[in-house]
Design an enzyme around this catalytic site. Structure first.
Site, PDB file in Angstrom:
ATOM      1  N   LYS A 147      -4.739  21.555 -20.089  1.00 43.48           N
ATOM      2  CA  LYS A 147      -3.477  20.782 -19.964  1.00 43.48           C
ATOM      3  C   LYS A 147      -3.631  19.307 -19.322  1.00 43.48           C
ATOM      4  O   LYS A 147      -3.004  18.766 -18.980  1.00 43.48           O
ATOM      5  CB  LYS A 147      -2.388  21.517 -19.259  1.00 43.48           C
ATOM      6  CG  LYS A 147      -2.017  22.689 -20.060  1.00 43.48           C
ATOM      7  CD  LYS A 147      -1.140  23.569 -19.394  1.00 43.48           C
ATOM      8  CE  LYS A 147      -0.894  24.856 -20.154  1.00 43.48           C
ATOM      9  NZ  LYS A 147      -0.156  25.993 -19.413  1.00 43.48           N
ATOM     10  N   PRO A 189       4.388  22.674 -20.117  1.00 41.93           N
ATOM     11  CA  PRO A 189       4.026  22.385 -21.320  1.00 41.93           C
ATOM     12  C   PRO A 189       2.765  23.145 -21.747  1.00 41.93           C
ATOM     13  O   PRO A 189       1.958  23.639 -20.912  1.00 41.93           O
ATOM     14  CB  PRO A 189       3.515  20.939 -21.060  1.00 41.93           C
ATOM     15  CG  PRO A 189       3.510  20.646 -19.775  1.00 41.93           C
ATOM     16  CD  PRO A 189       4.056  21.833 -18.929  1.00 41.93           C
ATOM     17  N   GLU A 190       2.740  23.268 -23.102  1.00 40.58           N
ATOM     18  CA  GLU A 190       1.622  24.074 -23.693  1.00 40.58           C
ATOM     19  C   GLU A 190       0.428  23.081 -23.974  1.00 40.58           C
ATOM     20  O   GLU A 190       0.472  22.100 -24.214  1.00 40.58           O
ATOM     21  CB  GLU A 190       2.016  24.734 -25.070  1.00 40.58           C
ATOM     22  CG  GLU A 190       3.444  25.447 -24.961  1.00 40.58           C
ATOM     23  CD  GLU A 190       3.244  26.979 -24.597  1.00 40.58           C
ATOM     24  OE1 GLU A 190       2.051  27.411 -24.826  1.00 40.58           O
ATOM     25  OE2 GLU A 190       4.099  27.662 -24.089  1.00 40.58           O
TER      26      GLU A 190
END
Ligand SMILES: [Zn+2]
Length: 265
Positions: free
Chosen positions: A55, A2-3
Site C-alpha cells: 500500500k 484503502p486496498e
C-alpha cells in the site's frame, strides 16, 4: 483502509501522468520534505517511475531520490491539468509535484518522506513487507511460510497483516475468505495446507481482477449493484446459498468482517 489494488491503480495513474517528465515545482507543508527539498531540490529532476509496493507508493526521481508516501485511512493523490479546479480544499494539501503538463496533489497524505534506494531494504515498513500480491514475481511459498508462522492468529487478521502478504484491505479480506470458503475467525493452526494455498491463489486472483476492472468487483454479475459477495451485506441472503450473511466488529478500530456461516464453515 484503502486496498492494495486501489493504491496500485493510483500508482499506475501517477506513472502514466508523470513518468519521464521534469519536476517544475514542488511544494509541501511537511517540514521534513521541505528540508530535503532545500538541500537537494526536487526541481529539475526527472520522474523515472511511480510504483506501488503493497500500500506504499514510491516515486523514483533522477539523482537517486525516492519520494515515499502512504495513504493510511484518508490520504489520496489527485492528478490535474494546470489551472483546473481541485476537487478538495487547498488546506488538505500535504504535498504537490508539478510538471509542465500535470499537477499531482497529495491530499491528507499522512506519511511522506524522501529516501535513497539503499534505505529501502532496512526501512521499518517497506523492508518488512510480505510478498506483494500484485507483484508478477509473487513468492507463494514465502507467503505460505509467513501465514503458517502466525499459527495462533485468526486467518482474517493474518490476511490484513502487510508483513505476511502485502495488499489486502478490509473489503477484500471478507471477499477472499468467502471465495476460498474459509471462515474468517478460523485459527491459522487449524487450517489445512490446501486451504491456505487456495486462499493465496484466490487473493492474487481477486487483487488482479480489481486492478484490471474499473471498480472493486469480486462477483461476476451483470447487475452493477451486486459487485461484492459478502462485504457490506450483513443480514442479506448469501448470493450462493441464501443463508443470511453475518457480520462482526473486531479489533481496536472496529473493522467489520462479513461471512456466510454455511459457505464458510
Ligand atoms: Zn452461503
Amino acid at each position: 483502509m484503502p486496498e492494495g489494488d486501489s493504491i496500485f491503480r493510483a500508482a499506475q495513474a501517477l506513472d502514466r501522468a508523470l513518468r519521464g517528465a521534469v519536476v517544475e515545482r514542488f511544494e509541501s507543508v511537511l517540514p521534513a520534505l521541505m528540508r530535503v527539498d532545500y538541500d537537494h531540490p526536487m526541481r529539475g529532476r526527472t520522474i523515472e517511475s511511480v510504483s506501488a509496493r503493497g500500500k506504499h507508493i514510491l516515486m523514483a526521481l533522477s539523482g537517486n531520490l525516492i519520494l515515499h508516501t502512504h495513504m493510511r485511512m484518508n490520504g489520496s493523490w489527485h492528478i490535474y491539468r494546470p489551472g483546473v479546479r481541485w476537487r478538495r480544499p487547498a488546506r488538505e494539501v500535504r504535498l504537490l509535484v508539478a510538471t509542465a503538463n500535470v499537477v499531482a496533489v497529495g491530499f491528507n497524505v499522512p506519511v511522506a518522506e524522501f529516501l535513497v534506494p539503499r534505505d529501502l531494504p532496512r526501512h521499518r515498513e517497506l523492508g518488512a513487507l510480505g510478498p506483494d500480491l500484485l507483484d508478477p514475481s509473487f513468492d507463494a511459498t514465502e507467503a505460505r511460510r509467513r501465514i503458517r508462522a502466525s499459527m495462533g492468529e485468526t486467518i482474517g487478521d493474518v490476511l490484513l497483516n502487510q508483513r505476511v502478504m502485502a495488499g489486502v484491505g478490509n473489503v477484500l479480506k471478507s471477499e477472499i475468505l468467502f471465495v476460498a470458503a474459509v471462515h474468517p475467525f478460523m485459527r491459522v493452526g487449524n487450517l489445512a495446507d490446501l486451504d491456505v494455498d487456495r486462499m493465496i491463489s484466490v487473493a492474487r486472483k481477486l487483487m488482479a481482477m480489481n486492478v484490471r476492472g474499473s471498480g472493486r468487483q469480486t462477483h461476476a454479475s451483470m447487475n452493477p449493484q451486486s459487485k461484492l459477495w459478502v462485504y457490506g451485506r450483513g443480514g442479506l441472503p448469501c448470493r450462493r446459498c441464501g443463508t443470511p450473511i453475518q457480520s462482526r466488529k473486531t479489533g481496536v478500530d472496529a473493522r467489520l468482517t462479513y461471512w456466510c456461516p454455511r459457505c464458510q464453515p
